[in-house]
Each structure stands twice: as structure tokens, then as C-alpha cells.
Enzyme design. Sequence first.
Site, PDB file in Angstrom:
ATOM      1  CG  HIS A 190      21.222  16.462  40.717  1.00 46.56           C
ATOM      2  ND1 HIS A 190      22.202  15.996  39.812  1.00 46.56           N
ATOM      3  CD2 HIS A 190      20.597  15.366  41.366  1.00 46.56           C
ATOM      4  CE1 HIS A 190      22.215  14.843  40.102  1.00 46.56           C
ATOM      5  NE2 HIS A 190      21.632  14.576  41.146  1.00 46.56           N
ATOM      6  NE  ARG A 226      17.635  10.843  40.238  1.00 47.20           N
ATOM      7  CZ  ARG A 226      17.297  11.124  41.457  1.00 47.20           C
ATOM      8  NH1 ARG A 226      18.205  11.446  42.266  1.00 47.20           N
ATOM      9  NH2 ARG A 226      16.211  10.686  42.088  1.00 47.20           N
ATOM     10  N   PRO A 243      22.818  14.424  51.611  1.00 46.29           N
ATOM     11  CG  PRO A 243      20.969  15.705  50.634  1.00 46.29           C
ATOM     12  CD  PRO A 243      22.606  15.847  50.740  1.00 46.29           C
ATOM     13  CG  ASN A 244      17.766  11.341  51.453  1.00 46.13           C
ATOM     14  OD1 ASN A 244      17.031  11.265  52.514  1.00 46.13           O
ATOM     15  ND2 ASN A 244      17.385  12.393  50.372  1.00 46.13           N
ATOM     16  CD  GLU A 279      29.552  15.822  40.361  1.00 48.03           C
ATOM     17  OE1 GLU A 279      30.342  16.778  39.847  1.00 48.03           O
ATOM     18  OE2 GLU A 279      28.566  15.438  40.299  1.00 48.03           O
ATOM     19  NE  ARG A 323      18.270   7.568  48.568  1.00 52.57           N
ATOM     20  CZ  ARG A 323      18.976   8.663  47.939  1.00 52.57           C
ATOM     21  NH1 ARG A 323      20.469   8.696  48.677  1.00 52.57           N
ATOM     22  NH2 ARG A 323      18.462   9.423  47.195  1.00 52.57           N
ATOM     23  CB  ALA A 347      19.009  15.445  46.231  1.00 57.44           C
ATOM     24  CG  HIS A 386      26.881  11.042  41.584  1.00 58.91           C
ATOM     25  ND1 HIS A 386      26.427  11.917  42.379  1.00 58.91           N
ATOM     26  CD2 HIS A 386      27.620  11.965  40.985  1.00 58.91           C
ATOM     27  CE1 HIS A 386      26.518  13.082  42.454  1.00 58.91           C
ATOM     28  NE2 HIS A 386      27.371  13.493  41.095  1.00 58.91           N
ATOM     29  CG  LEU A 387      26.863   5.364  45.972  1.00 61.24           C
ATOM     30  CD1 LEU A 387      25.658   5.597  47.118  1.00 61.24           C
ATOM     31  CD2 LEU A 387      27.807   4.256  46.563  1.00 61.24           C
ATOM     32  CE1 TYR A 394      21.593   6.600  44.611  1.00 62.05           C
ATOM     33  CE2 TYR A 394      19.278   6.120  45.318  1.00 62.05           C
ATOM     34  CZ  TYR A 394      20.014   6.906  44.823  1.00 62.05           C
ATOM     35  OH  TYR A 394      19.646   8.080  44.340  1.00 62.05           O
ATOM     36  NE  ARG A 431      19.069   7.060  39.667  1.00 55.42           N
ATOM     37  CZ  ARG A 431      18.942   7.622  40.821  1.00 55.42           C
ATOM     38  NH1 ARG A 431      20.045   7.899  41.359  1.00 55.42           N
ATOM     39  NH2 ARG A 431      17.878   7.918  41.422  1.00 55.42           N
ATOM     40  CG  ASN A 461      27.326  10.919  46.461  1.00 58.37           C
ATOM     41  OD1 ASN A 461      26.722  11.560  46.122  1.00 58.37           O
ATOM     42  ND2 ASN A 461      27.211   9.453  46.618  1.00 58.37           N
TER      43      ASN A 461
HETATM   44  C1  DQA Z   1      23.462  10.066  44.178  1.00 56.89           C
HETATM   45  C2  DQA Z   1      22.739  10.550  42.925  1.00 56.89           C
HETATM   46  C3  DQA Z   1      21.623  11.610  43.176  1.00 56.89           C
HETATM   47  O1  DQA Z   1      21.000  11.903  42.004  1.00 56.89           O
HETATM   48  C4  DQA Z   1      20.954  11.182  44.232  1.00 56.89           C
HETATM   49  O2  DQA Z   1      19.870  12.415  44.786  1.00 56.89           O
HETATM   50  C5  DQA Z   1      21.514  10.726  45.488  1.00 56.89           C
HETATM   51  C6  DQA Z   1      22.512   9.795  45.326  1.00 56.89           C
HETATM   52  C7  DQA Z   1      24.473   8.745  44.009  1.00 56.89           C
HETATM   53  O3  DQA Z   1      25.395   8.625  44.831  1.00 56.89           O
HETATM   54  O4  DQA Z   1      24.345   8.057  43.068  1.00 56.89           O
HETATM   55  O5  DQA Z   1      21.316  10.949  46.706  1.00 56.89           O
HETATM   56  O6  DQA Z   1      24.450  11.024  44.408  1.00 56.89           O
END
Ligand code: DQA
Length: 146
Positions: free
Chosen positions: A81, A112, A11-12, A99, A19, A78, A101-102, A24, A108, A75
Amino acid sequence: MVIPVLVLNGPNLNLLGTREPAIYGSLTLAEIERLARQRAQALDLAPDFRQSNHEGELVSWIQEAGRPARAIVINAGAYTHTSLAIADALKAVALPYWEVHLSNIYRREPFRHHSYLSAGAEGVICGLGGLGYCAALEAVAAKLRG
Ligand code: DQA
């Protein structure tokens, strides 16, 4: 032989580019996909790059991944978590997964710092921005080709 790899984004991540760029970066998901595809081509990998804002859709894609993917790069945003369902699906298909994560999630908010996915992952890459996807694909190729 070309190795099919499922590359999942949660998501997102469709909002990348606009964003929270301080966290990011400024690359869009399409630009990250382009970078990852270039790397994948050099490594003889065939990535199936997808994004969804829906947990159930991500679970279904993981369940279907065994035909024909041989590895997963994920990736989960959210859901990393929160989602036992995604962790269970990854366990169920028993494909090696990485796994990504950017951002550096350990720099953070404390919520997270825990990931439901990390314990079963071959590797966890965070804080490298879009390059993290390329690093994960390198790891896939190294592991699957020995
Ligand atoms: C994320 C880190 C997550 O905590 C966050 O909710 C994201 C992006 C990252 O790529 O850094 O949506 O996965």
C-alpha cells in the site's frame, strides 16, 4: 523442465502464526512455505521462498530475480500500500508476477484497498489464506507452460 520462481514475503509475515490469527490464520510462514513447496513440486516449479522486513532488501531481491527466476509471487505486506520502489523494481525486471494477500484486503480498512502492485500484476489473489500461494503457483505454471 523445472521453472524457478521467486516467492517474496514482506514485513511482519515472519510473525504469522501468532500475528492477528483472526485475520491471518494460524499457519506460520514456514508451514505456508511447506504447503507451497508441495504444490510447486507437483507443478514442476522450483520456488525460492524469502521473507524480509526491509523494503530495500525486497527491491534488491526483485532486481536479482531475472537470474534465474522466470516469475515472481509476492506478498509485500504493508509495502503493498506504500511502496513505489517495489512497484518500480517489478516493472524494471519485467517478469510476470502474481500478488498474494492472506486476508481479503477489500473487506478491511480503506487504506488497504489500494495496491501499488496490482496494476502490473498478472493476477491478484486475496482472502484465501496460505492457499493463495498455491493458487498463485498454479497460475504461474499455467501461464508459463501455456
Ligand atoms: C497482507 C495485507 C496487508 O494489508 C498487511 O499489511 C500485511 C499482510 C496479507 O497478506 O493479507 O502485512 O499483505
